[in-house]
Design a protein around this motif. Structure first.
Motif, mmCIF file in Angstrom:
data_model
loop_
_atom_site.group_PDB
_atom_site.id
_atom_site.type_symbol
_atom_site.label_atom_id
_atom_site.label_comp_id
_atom_site.label_asym_id
_atom_site.label_seq_id
_atom_site.Cartn_x
_atom_site.Cartn_y
_atom_site.Cartn_z
ATOM 1 N N UNK A 1 0.958 -1.095 -0.089
ATOM 2 C CA UNK A 1 0.039 0.046 -0.046
ATOM 3 C C UNK A 1 0.763 1.140 0.010
ATOM 4 N N UNK A 2 0.273 2.305 -0.657
ATOM 5 C CA UNK A 2 1.056 3.781 -0.572
ATOM 6 C C UNK A 2 0.825 4.295 0.695
ATOM 7 N N UNK A 3 1.436 5.272 1.063
ATOM 8 C CA UNK A 3 1.478 5.868 2.388
ATOM 9 C C UNK A 3 0.038 6.694 2.818
ATOM 10 N N UNK A 4 -0.789 7.026 1.800
ATOM 11 C CA UNK A 4 -2.087 7.612 2.021
ATOM 12 C C UNK A 4 -3.058 6.566 1.866
ATOM 13 N N UNK A 5 -2.658 5.063 1.684
ATOM 14 C CA UNK A 5 -3.610 4.159 1.731
ATOM 15 C C UNK A 5 -4.616 4.065 0.407
ATOM 16 N N UNK A 6 -4.349 4.944 -0.682
ATOM 17 C CA UNK A 6 -5.104 5.049 -1.638
ATOM 18 C C UNK A 6 -4.969 4.222 -2.880
ATOM 19 N N UNK A 7 -3.641 3.568 -3.168
ATOM 20 C CA UNK A 7 -3.229 2.739 -4.229
ATOM 21 C C UNK A 7 -2.373 1.822 -3.805
ATOM 22 N N UNK A 8 -2.189 0.739 -4.515
ATOM 23 C CA UNK A 8 -1.301 -0.535 -4.521
ATOM 24 C C UNK A 8 0.063 -0.033 -5.339
ATOM 25 N N UNK A 9 1.354 -0.199 -4.834
ATOM 26 C CA UNK A 9 2.350 -0.126 -5.567
ATOM 27 C C UNK A 9 3.427 -1.461 -5.701
ATOM 28 N N UNK A 10 3.721 -1.904 -6.773
ATOM 29 C CA UNK A 10 4.580 -3.089 -7.083
ATOM 30 C C UNK A 10 5.595 -3.200 -6.288
ATOM 31 N N UNK A 11 5.908 -4.396 -5.870
ATOM 32 C CA UNK A 11 7.059 -4.825 -4.895
ATOM 33 C C UNK A 11 8.105 -5.465 -6.236
ATOM 34 N N UNK A 12 9.120 -4.764 -6.335
ATOM 35 C CA UNK A 12 10.287 -5.221 -7.563
ATOM 36 C C UNK A 12 11.210 -6.281 -6.598
ATOM 37 N N UNK A 13 11.356 -7.227 -7.313
ATOM 38 C CA UNK A 13 12.223 -8.083 -6.744
ATOM 39 C C UNK A 13 13.675 -7.698 -6.802
ATOM 40 N N UNK A 14 14.140 -6.740 -7.833
ATOM 41 C CA UNK A 14 15.524 -6.286 -7.956
ATOM 42 C C UNK A 14 15.578 -4.897 -7.050
ATOM 43 N N UNK A 15 14.603 -4.528 -6.160
ATOM 44 C CA UNK A 15 14.646 -3.307 -5.458
ATOM 45 C C UNK A 15 13.938 -3.689 -3.756
ATOM 46 N N UNK A 16 14.895 -4.742 -3.143
ATOM 47 C CA UNK A 16 14.240 -5.026 -1.931
ATOM 48 C C UNK A 16 14.202 -4.003 -0.972
ATOM 49 N N UNK A 17 13.400 -3.953 -0.097
ATOM 50 C CA UNK A 17 13.232 -3.013 0.751
ATOM 51 C C UNK A 17 14.307 -3.196 2.191
ATOM 52 N N UNK A 18 14.791 -2.135 2.717
ATOM 53 C CA UNK A 18 15.514 -2.084 3.719
ATOM 54 C C UNK A 18 14.496 -2.482 4.971
ATOM 55 N N UNK A 19 15.008 -3.514 5.790
ATOM 56 C CA UNK A 19 14.362 -3.758 6.986
ATOM 57 C C UNK A 19 14.164 -2.719 7.831
ATOM 58 N N UNK A 20 13.020 -2.565 8.552
ATOM 59 C CA UNK A 20 12.767 -1.724 9.632
ATOM 60 C C UNK A 20 12.002 -2.207 10.833
ATOM 61 N N UNK A 21 12.514 -2.534 11.993
ATOM 62 C CA UNK A 21 11.786 -3.098 12.994
ATOM 63 C C UNK A 21 10.767 -2.446 13.476
ATOM 64 N N UNK A 22 9.846 -3.206 14.442
ATOM 65 C CA UNK A 22 8.760 -2.482 15.027
ATOM 66 C C UNK A 22 9.083 -1.261 15.640
ATOM 67 N N UNK A 23 8.422 -0.099 15.445
ATOM 68 C CA UNK A 23 8.354 1.348 16.106
ATOM 69 C C UNK A 23 9.561 2.071 15.346
ATOM 70 N N UNK A 24 10.129 1.586 14.496
ATOM 71 C CA UNK A 24 11.002 2.581 13.475
ATOM 72 C C UNK A 24 10.503 3.032 12.624
ATOM 73 N N UNK A 25 10.859 4.355 12.174
ATOM 74 C CA UNK A 25 10.206 5.134 11.105
ATOM 75 C C UNK A 25 10.209 4.347 9.577
ATOM 76 N N UNK A 26 9.338 4.543 8.850
ATOM 77 C CA UNK A 26 8.958 3.960 7.539
ATOM 78 C C UNK A 26 8.599 4.847 6.756
#
Length: 460
Positions: free
Chosen positions: A197-222
């Motif tokens: 989901x996008x930050x404003x929860x209005x659309x879905x963005x694709x997850x690219x395998x070639x661009x993995x997300x950097x992990x963010x633990x519970x409570x961390x900024x995202x």
């Protein structure tokens, strides 16, 4: 002697005098004269960073970074990707631009214009989508089925990701969304697998395998839920912080399981003592305890109560461009380049009652001896006489654990210790209780009850 020869002799003398220095900017004749500094070269007879590399200080050249890779300065990102910046320790696209794989930040695309991502269309026309001709590569922006262009947006039924639903068609106004059933909660509109989901929860963005997300633990900024799910699959990005999909009193962004007054590593969720943060050595596996110790002057606080531009529980040097461990403040050695960590360390005499409330001239986060001298807060009850009068080792607090004694952290055995012992990797309490809450909790998962395999019984 010819003028040219004199110039060469003078340059050789400069090189000889600077041979002990490894600083950028020193005179040189060839690249190997600069080999003391990694990723540097000799250019116009001065040691400089290699092309596209960024100078951090007089001895460090930072490599350029693509989107999604760690960074320290904005110029690391901009040297490779236009319109990008170093945001939360990683190269990301700036506001108003859409991330495309690792190498591009795309400008907004209006209706009927060519697009490469859903977000390109959304940035120009809220509610629009990219109708791909070549999947995930090229398409044109248009309003989704059931919506029409109205002014600068696509008008449609007011529905967002996370809204309750009963039928699959109710979520159809959002491309790539589906009505997801939950066993113990109402069904909601969620992004299909492969989308987030996008930050404003209005659309879905694709997850690219070639661009993995950097992990963010519970409570961390995202920025996106993919960051949170990379650390805990049952969490998502809500209000700019990683939160459990099913938060509870035992596990949530506000109560993630670690002691107060400890530092949480960004990607692993492991918590360490504030003693180690910005001490010049890496203690978090991802290095997040040392990443932000050279902030941009005037940068805002990174967390409530944190010094300006510095990680929480650290000390900001007066120059605004360096952060050091609180254990270095008033320890008798200069750690800030401007020496400000040793200023004001001789306060006025004060009673033992106010040892943990440093006032009368002592810097914040330090301990005041009975004589008025200031010492690091880690000196309290550490079994060493850091105060010349022994007032940092009060028997009533350190051994007897009296309830009326000053006590920053009370161990399970009743004894008092400095909060520096929490999650230090050593038994500072003597009963091990200071090492019991040093890992971020795991968010609860949805559980689906298996149907009963017992045959039906009929009663006449």
């Amino acid at each position: 002697m010819a003028a040219g020869s004199l110039q060469k002799v003078a340059l050789l003398l400069l090189l000889t005098l600077s041979a002990v220095s490894a600083e950028l900017g020193r005179p040189c004749l060839r690249n190997r004269d600069c080999s003391d500094t990694q990723n540097s070269r000799c250019w116009r007879r001065r040691c400089v960073c290699e092309q596209f590399h960024v100078q951090l200080n007089s001895t460090t050249c930072l490599p350029p970074s693509l989107l999604g890779f760690p960074c320290v300065k904005d110029s690391q990102c901009r040297s490779r990707v236009k319109n990008s910046a170093c945001i939360r320790n990683a190269c990301r696209c700036g506001a108003g631009f859409s991330t495309y794989k690792r190498h591009a930040c795309l400008a907004p695309a209006k209706l009927s214009e060519l697009c490469h991502t859903e977000e390109q269309c959304q940035l120009a026309t809220p509610g629009s989508t990219c109708s791909f001709r070549i999947p995930r590569v090229l398409g044109r922006c248009q309003c989704p089925d059931g919506a029409l262009p109205v002014g600068s947006k696509c008008a449609r039924a007011a529905i967002k990701l996370g809204s309750p639903c009963q039928l699959p068609t109710e979520c159809g106004a959002i491309a790539h969304a589906q009505c997801t059933r939950h066993p113990d909660a109402p069904s909601t509109c969620q992004c299909a697998p492969g989308f987030t989901e996008s930050n404003d929860l209005t659309f879905c963005r694709p997850l690219y395998k070639e661009s993995p997300a950097l992990p963010a633990a519970l409570g961390q900024p995202c920025v996106a839920s993919a960051e949170c799910r990379a650390a805990d699959p049952n969490s998502s990005c809500r209000g700019g912080r990683c939160e459990c999909d099913l938060p509870s009193k035992d596990c949530s962004a506000d109560n993630f399981g670690c002691f107060n007054d400890t530092f949480q590593c960004r990607s692993t969720g492991r918590c360490i003592s504030w003693y180690f943060v910005c001490d010049g050595r890496r203690h978090c596996q991802d290095g997040s305890d040392e990443l932000l110790c050279r902030p941009t002057p005037g940068a805002p606080a990174l967390a409530p109560g944190a010094p300006s531009g510095c990680p929480p529980l650290t000390h900001a040097c007066a120059n605004g461009a360096q952060c050091v461990s609180r254990a270095h403040v008033c320890d008798g050695e200069r750690h800030c380049e401007d020496g400000s960590d040793e200023r004001g360390c001789r306060g006025t005499a004060e009673s033992l009652v106010n040892l943990l409330l440093p006032q009368n001239g002592c810097p914040a986060g330090t301990l005041q001896c009975g004589s008025g001298v200031c010492r690091p807060a880690s000196s309290f009850c550490n079994a060493l006489l850091d105060c010349g009068d022994g007032s940092d080792e009060p028997h009533a607090a350190c051994v007897l654990g009296r309830l009326d004694a000053p006590c920053p952290h009370r161990c399970e055995n009743g004894r008092c210790r400095s909060t520096a012992v929490l999650c230090s990797g050593r038994d500072g309490c003597g009963d091990g209780s200071d090492e019991t809450q040093c890992h971020t909790c795991k968010c609860p998962s949805f559980t689906v009850k298996e149907p009963s395999s017992k045959p039906y019984k009929f009663y006449g």
